[in-house]
Enzyme design. Structure first.
Site, PDB file in Angstrom:
ATOM      1  N   LEU A  13       0.815  -1.208   0.000  1.00 33.97           N
ATOM      2  CA  LEU A  13       0.000   0.000   0.000  1.00 33.97           C
ATOM      3  C   LEU A  13       0.850   1.261   0.000  1.00 33.97           C
ATOM      4  O   LEU A  13       0.473   2.273  -0.587  1.00 33.97           O
ATOM      5  CB  LEU A  13      -0.938   0.009   1.208  1.00 33.97           C
ATOM      6  CG  LEU A  13      -2.254  -0.778   1.095  1.00 33.97           C
ATOM      7  CD1 LEU A  13      -2.007  -2.264   0.926  1.00 33.97           C
ATOM      8  CD2 LEU A  13      -3.133  -0.519   2.307  1.00 33.97           C
TER       9      LEU A  13
ATOM     10  N   THR B 135      -3.760   5.289   4.548  1.00 35.52           N
ATOM     11  CA  THR B 135      -2.401   4.823   4.245  1.00 35.52           C
ATOM     12  C   THR B 135      -1.435   5.996   4.306  1.00 35.52           C
ATOM     13  O   THR B 135      -0.327   5.874   4.846  1.00 35.52           O
ATOM     14  CB  THR B 135      -2.353   4.153   2.863  1.00 35.52           C
ATOM     15  OG1 THR B 135      -3.142   2.958   2.896  1.00 35.52           O
ATOM     16  CG2 THR B 135      -0.928   3.788   2.472  1.00 35.52           C
TER      17      THR B 135
ATOM     18  N   GLU C 101       1.793   6.360   6.794  1.00 28.93           N
ATOM     19  CA  GLU C 101       3.151   6.548   6.287  1.00 28.93           C
ATOM     20  C   GLU C 101       3.745   7.877   6.729  1.00 28.93           C
ATOM     21  O   GLU C 101       4.941   7.957   7.026  1.00 28.93           O
ATOM     22  CB  GLU C 101       3.161   6.431   4.763  1.00 28.93           C
ATOM     23  CG  GLU C 101       2.685   5.092   4.204  1.00 28.93           C
ATOM     24  CD  GLU C 101       3.442   3.883   4.746  1.00 28.93           C
ATOM     25  OE1 GLU C 101       4.563   4.059   5.285  1.00 28.93           O
ATOM     26  OE2 GLU C 101       2.907   2.764   4.643  1.00 28.93           O
TER      27      GLU C 101
ATOM     28  N   HIS D  94       5.324   7.540  10.020  1.00 33.70           N
ATOM     29  CA  HIS D  94       6.725   7.102   9.950  1.00 33.70           C
ATOM     30  C   HIS D  94       7.642   8.278   9.619  1.00 33.70           C
ATOM     31  O   HIS D  94       8.716   8.423  10.212  1.00 33.70           O
ATOM     32  CB  HIS D  94       6.897   6.021   8.877  1.00 33.70           C
ATOM     33  CG  HIS D  94       6.298   4.695   9.219  1.00 33.70           C
ATOM     34  ND1 HIS D  94       6.525   4.063  10.426  1.00 33.70           N
ATOM     35  CD2 HIS D  94       5.502   3.856   8.487  1.00 33.70           C
ATOM     36  CE1 HIS D  94       5.882   2.897  10.430  1.00 33.70           C
ATOM     37  NE2 HIS D  94       5.256   2.755   9.278  1.00 33.70           N
TER      38      HIS D  94
ATOM     39  N   HIS E  39       5.892   1.331  14.065  1.00 31.57           N
ATOM     40  CA  HIS E  39       4.614   0.630  14.144  1.00 31.57           C
ATOM     41  C   HIS E  39       4.227   0.446  15.606  1.00 31.57           C
ATOM     42  O   HIS E  39       5.086   0.344  16.484  1.00 31.57           O
ATOM     43  CB  HIS E  39       4.706  -0.734  13.452  1.00 31.57           C
ATOM     44  CG  HIS E  39       4.743  -0.632  11.955  1.00 31.57           C
ATOM     45  ND1 HIS E  39       5.697  -1.277  11.196  1.00 31.57           N
ATOM     46  CD2 HIS E  39       3.946   0.036  11.074  1.00 31.57           C
ATOM     47  CE1 HIS E  39       5.480  -1.007   9.908  1.00 31.57           C
ATOM     48  NE2 HIS E  39       4.430  -0.204   9.811  1.00 31.57           N
TER      49      HIS E  39
ATOM     50  N   ASP F  83       7.887   0.510  20.770  1.00 31.60           N
ATOM     51  CA  ASP F  83       7.861   1.519  19.708  1.00 31.60           C
ATOM     52  C   ASP F  83       8.420   2.857  20.186  1.00 31.60           C
ATOM     53  O   ASP F  83       8.282   3.868  19.499  1.00 31.60           O
ATOM     54  CB  ASP F  83       6.436   1.702  19.173  1.00 31.60           C
ATOM     55  CG  ASP F  83       5.466   2.232  20.229  1.00 31.60           C
ATOM     56  OD1 ASP F  83       5.830   2.225  21.435  1.00 31.60           O
ATOM     57  OD2 ASP F  83       4.345   2.634  19.861  1.00 31.60           O
TER      58      ASP F  83
ATOM     59  N   THR G  73       1.711   3.921  24.566  1.00 27.91           N
ATOM     60  CA  THR G  73       1.139   2.904  23.680  1.00 27.91           C
ATOM     61  C   THR G  73       1.439   1.530  24.270  1.00 27.91           C
ATOM     62  O   THR G  73       2.560   1.272  24.688  1.00 27.91           O
ATOM     63  CB  THR G  73       1.722   2.989  22.257  1.00 27.91           C
ATOM     64  OG1 THR G  73       3.147   2.843  22.310  1.00 27.91           O
ATOM     65  CG2 THR G  73       1.361   4.305  21.609  1.00 27.91           C
TER      66      THR G  73
ATOM     67  N   ASP H  26      -8.981   1.092   7.138  1.00 29.73           N
ATOM     68  CA  ASP H  26      -8.970   2.555   7.270  1.00 29.73           C
ATOM     69  C   ASP H  26     -10.046   3.075   8.215  1.00 29.73           C
ATOM     70  O   ASP H  26      -9.802   3.978   9.023  1.00 29.73           O
ATOM     71  CB  ASP H  26      -9.160   3.203   5.893  1.00 29.73           C
ATOM     72  CG  ASP H  26      -7.869   3.258   5.091  1.00 29.73           C
ATOM     73  OD1 ASP H  26      -6.911   2.549   5.457  1.00 29.73           O
ATOM     74  OD2 ASP H  26      -7.820   4.000   4.093  1.00 29.73           O
TER      75      ASP H  26
END
Length: 357
Positions: A231, A265, A269, A272, A278, A289, A294, A326
């Site tokens: 993706l 998506t 991204e 990041h 992740h 992470d 989290t 999504d």
């Protein structure tokens, strides 16, 4: 004469002693624990294979594999990412009552930059250059582009309507990134190439793609057919400037059809690109992470799962950095926001996006 010298010496020592008592002890350099930091991840595990071994299509982000490749190709990248992580942790520690004990950068425990970091607390405005490589003119419509910008502004300003359904154990952790994206330019190129892969060919005009536009002041997004069921993928802070940005498959950019047709998506991204890993830390229960609020998990979640427990904690499946559909991802956490905000501090890697402090 000798007695006079002794009296003068004694008086001098008395003055020095009195003055030294008035001096406050020198502040101790902030110590930052880097013992858990890593850059390479094991992408040969079942975590990655799960993304393609099911009859139903699952989210497949190629970012960590791309990172491993860049680390192999750029010997200095690991050290650069270590320095960025050190600055990030120092920034986060400065928001707390005291720093975290531990070793400093590269084996030392001194702060390499004694100058204080100046945070930026206002709205961060990010110009977006959309580089479209399409198979025919207009394959990616202006409506599709505008819808993606709108979705990003929803997600990074806590305006996703689904956030109201956050479970009680996570609702107080929802963050407003206070980032505004705007369309700076759209560059189009028609190509008959069916698949661009994941080695950044789409980012090079010499390879038939489109060169990045001033990545120090623009977020570059490449929209093209990636191939392999992928993706999208992103480049973490610290990578080569000429490839800085994110890549999104045409079918997953903006409002389209299907389970990954709500534009998340790009949100994932760009997370990041803003230095987020992740949600499960790309490892087992002992891998994190690097975000305090989290929960620890041992792998991604798919589709729209109910309450899921791994590693003794309830998974934050609705986080944008997981792998769910999504419509089922709708939040970043306060800790994730703080981690990303470090990039825009005066000594942060993306401080060039901020005009003044």
């Amino acid at each position: 004469m000798k007695h006079l010298l002794l009296k003068i010496t004694a008086l001098f020592l008395l003055v020095v002693s009195c003055n030294s008592n008035d001096l406050e002890p020198a502040p101790k350099a902030m110590e930052i624990d880097m013992s858990d930091f890593f850059v390479y991840t094991d992408t040969s595990t079942d975590i990655m294979s799960k993304a393609t071994d099911s009859k139903d299509k699952r989210r497949n982000c190629h970012t960590m594999i791309n990172l491993n490749r860049l680390l192999d190709e750029n010997p200095g990248l690991e050290k650069k990412m270590y320095a960025i992580e050190y600055q990030t942790r120092k920034f986060i520690a400065s928001k707390k009552p005291s720093g975290t004990p531990g070793g400093g950068p590269f084996g030392g425990n001194e702060d390499p930059d004694p100058e204080p970091s100046v945070p930026y607390d206002g709205t961060i405005n990010i110009p977006v250059v959309v580089n479209i490589i399409e198979r025919f003119p207009g394959e990616v419509s202006d409506i599709q582009i505008d819808s993606q910008i709108d979705i990003l502004n929803e997600d990074f300003n806590n305006a996703n309507p689904n956030t109201s359904g956050a479970p009680d154990n996570f609702k107080d952790l929802v963050a407003d990134y206070n980032i505004t994206f705007h369309r700076a330019d759209v560059i189009r190129k028609v190509s008959s190439k069916n698949s661009w892969g994941t080695r950044d060919a789409m980012k090079s005009s010499k390879k038939g793609g489109i060169d990045a536009t001033d990545p120090a002041h623009n977020l570059n997004i490449w929209v093209c057919e990636i191939g392999g069921g992928i993706l999208g993928y992103a480049q973490f802070p610290g990578g080569p400037a000429k490839t800085d940005g994110v890549v999104i498959g045409i079918d997953y950019f903006g409002e389209t059809d299907g389970d990954y047709g709500d534009g998340r998506t790009a949100t994932h991204e760009i997370g990041h690109w803003l230095n987020l890993r992740h949600i499960w830390g790309d490892g087992g229960c002992s891998v994190d992470d690097f975000v305090d609020d989290t929960p620890v998990s041992d792998g991604p979640n798919y589709r729209c799962p109910g309450e899921t427990t791994n590693c003794g904690t309830i998974d934050m499946t609705m986080n944008y950095m997981d792998y769910v559909y999504d419509k089922c991802m709708y939040m970043f956490t306060i800790g994730q926001n703080l981690r990303s905000r470090a990039l825009f501090a005066s000594d942060g890697y993306r401080s060039s996006f901020v005009n003044a402090y």
